[in-house]
Design an enzyme around this catalytic site. Sequence first.
Site, short mmCIF file in Angstrom:
data_model
loop_
_atom_site.label_atom_id
_atom_site.label_comp_id
_atom_site.label_asym_id
_atom_site.label_seq_id
_atom_site.Cartn_x
_atom_site.Cartn_y
_atom_site.Cartn_z
N LYS A 1 -0.41 4.73 4.72
CA LYS A 1 -1.27 3.76 5.43
C LYS A 1 -0.75 3.53 6.84
O LYS A 1 0.45 3.34 7.05
CB LYS A 1 -1.35 2.45 4.64
CG LYS A 1 -2.34 1.47 5.25
CD LYS A 1 -2.73 0.36 4.28
CE LYS A 1 -3.68 -0.63 4.92
NZ LYS A 1 -4.96 -0.04 5.31
N HIS B 1 0.84 -1.20 0.00
CA HIS B 1 0.00 0.00 0.00
C HIS B 1 0.88 1.26 0.00
O HIS B 1 2.05 1.19 0.34
CB HIS B 1 -0.90 0.04 1.24
CG HIS B 1 -2.12 -0.82 1.13
ND1 HIS B 1 -2.12 -2.15 1.47
CD2 HIS B 1 -3.38 -0.54 0.70
CE1 HIS B 1 -3.32 -2.66 1.26
NE2 HIS B 1 -4.11 -1.72 0.79
#
Length: 269
Positions: free
Chosen positions: A162, A158
Amino acid sequence: MNSPYRVAVVGCAGRMGRMNLATVHATEGCVIAGGCDQPGSPAIGSDLGLLIGGEALGVTVGDDPVELFALADAVIDFTVPAVTRRHADLAAQAEVVYVVGTTGLEAEHQAAIDRAAIQTVVVQAANMSLGVNLQQVITEQVARALDADYDIEIVEMHHRHKIDAPSGTALMLGQAAAKGRGVVLDEVARKARDGIVGARPRGEIGFATLRGGDVAGDHSVIFAAEGEQIVLSHRATSREVFAKGAMKAALWGRGKPAGLYSMRDVLGL
Ligand code: NAD
């Protein structure tokens, strides 16, 4: 004529919040009931239309969720675990369709969501995309078909912002693999490895977390045996898929009996 479906977005200044606002705005028969973010956010007071790069809508970002839940038919929540309890309680009181995409939830946050689902319709999923929900179904089937000669590893990547790891989606895929294999994930999960950790125990379900750049979400489930590997991969190239899924969930929940539903229910998988 049916009155428009009023959908509110909490955490509306966030990456997903803005995408959710834009999706509600573009959905026929729906109107943005309003949006709020955390007190002190620089977005408070901004016009919601301008926030999503469109024309002014004459509705501004607020910081009072009580007011917002009271005037909506559905609320979409992609925020942070710490506010989940408050939002879930408000959803139950107002009996709105409550769509929760926030990940990294602890047991106390989940308990608040479970309580809200006694009063109202709650759709909760760590990933609202059609593709990942299909990947979850297939992962369960493959894990059921194979024995522990096939080592299961879940790899995710990600964007650099995040805050939770492994991702909610990776854990959801881990749950599917564990279910297919007939084991309890918490008893076999290895969420990180560092140092002299020894040989891989048979039956372990491993996770590896990568972070960087602007990656919207990549997940692979690897079944590795002596002589072959099966890899089930999904790549989200835009957050739009999650917002479309959340909007679909909000519409699907209209008029349903109270309860806790998943995207698999919404998508009929
Ligand atoms: P983000 O940090 O860009 O957005 C979060 C927003 O919540 C921010 O605007 C923040 O100010 C706001 N917020 C924080 N406290 C608040 C409060 N008290 N009241 C109202 N708003 C508050 O994060 P993001 O990338 O948009 O992700 C949000 C969450 O959604 C994460 O948990 C992420 O993992 C999850 N997510 C889920 C899916 C899915 O399909 N289920 C997809 C993508 C992201």
